[in-house]
Motif scaffolding. Structure first.
Motif, PDB file in Angstrom:
ATOM      1  N   MET A 196      33.962  37.791  29.938  1.00  0.00           N
ATOM      2  CA  MET A 196      34.503  38.699  30.940  1.00  0.00           C
ATOM      3  C   MET A 196      35.831  38.138  31.431  1.00  0.00           C
ATOM      4  N   SER A 197      36.880  38.918  31.325  1.00  0.00           N
ATOM      5  CA  SER A 197      38.196  38.447  31.743  1.00  0.00           C
ATOM      6  C   SER A 197      38.400  38.620  33.246  1.00  0.00           C
ATOM      7  N   SER A 198      39.388  37.928  33.741  1.00  0.00           N
ATOM      8  CA  SER A 198      39.748  37.967  35.159  1.00  0.00           C
ATOM      9  C   SER A 198      41.211  38.360  35.271  1.00  0.00           C
ATOM     10  N   THR A 199      41.652  38.602  36.507  1.00  0.00           N
ATOM     11  CA  THR A 199      43.037  39.020  36.723  1.00  0.00           C
ATOM     12  C   THR A 199      43.672  38.164  37.808  1.00  0.00           C
ATOM     13  N   LEU A 200      44.872  37.659  37.503  1.00  0.00           N
ATOM     14  CA  LEU A 200      45.709  37.019  38.511  1.00  0.00           C
ATOM     15  C   LEU A 200      46.758  38.037  38.934  1.00  0.00           C
ATOM     16  N   VAL A 201      46.910  38.219  40.235  1.00  0.00           N
ATOM     17  CA  VAL A 201      47.957  39.097  40.773  1.00  0.00           C
ATOM     18  C   VAL A 201      48.931  38.173  41.504  1.00  0.00           C
ATOM     19  N   ILE A 202      50.101  37.988  40.914  1.00  0.00           N
ATOM     20  CA  ILE A 202      51.066  37.017  41.434  1.00  0.00           C
ATOM     21  C   ILE A 202      52.230  37.752  42.084  1.00  0.00           C
ATOM     22  N   VAL A 203      52.527  37.388  43.343  1.00  0.00           N
ATOM     23  CA  VAL A 203      53.602  38.027  44.107  1.00  0.00           C
ATOM     24  C   VAL A 203      54.646  36.968  44.456  1.00  0.00           C
ATOM     25  N   PRO A 204      55.815  36.985  43.781  1.00  0.00           N
ATOM     26  CA  PRO A 204      56.884  36.039  44.134  1.00  0.00           C
ATOM     27  C   PRO A 204      57.676  36.528  45.345  1.00  0.00           C
ATOM     28  N   ARG A 205      57.919  35.633  46.283  1.00  0.00           N
ATOM     29  CA  ARG A 205      58.670  35.980  47.494  1.00  0.00           C
ATOM     30  C   ARG A 205      59.695  34.883  47.791  1.00  0.00           C
TER      31      ARG A 205
END
Length: 102
Positions: A1-10
């Motif tokens: 089962m895969s996972s998700t990274l949600v990356i927000v550069p600021r």
């Protein structure tokens, strides 16, 4: 089962305007780089486990990625983990990568 990274550069509030005009964020997950957009989430599908995340800035007209520093993040099976990366007040400071824990 895969996972998700949600990356927000600021950018830091003092220099975010400068980064927005002159640089593009570069997101690296386990050594694979992709460009992002300031303040916008970039979703990356990963396998669960320990991931190495780094975010830096690539100034227009130059090659090197500046400010990237590896950070280890644990991602669980089927998890969607939001990660914020923010540079320091001075552009030579590395980005701080922080995972949001729920």
């Amino acid at each position: 089962m895969s996972s998700t990274l949600v990356i927000v550069p600021r950018g830091h509030w003092m220099n975010a305007w400068f980064l927005g005009l002159c640089a593009v964020p570069v997101i690296s997950v386990d050594g694979q780089e992709r460009t992002g957009r300031w303040g916008m989430p970039t979703e990356i599908t990963v396998e669960p486990g320990t991931r190495t995340v780094a975010v830096g800035a690539h100034y227009r007209g130059t090659r090197p990625v500046l400010g990237a520093q590896d950070t280890t993040i644990e991602v669980g099976p089927g998890q969607q983990l939001t990660v914020e990366a923010r540079n320091g007040l001075f552009n030579h400071e590395p980005f701080t990568v922080t995972a949001e824990r729920k």
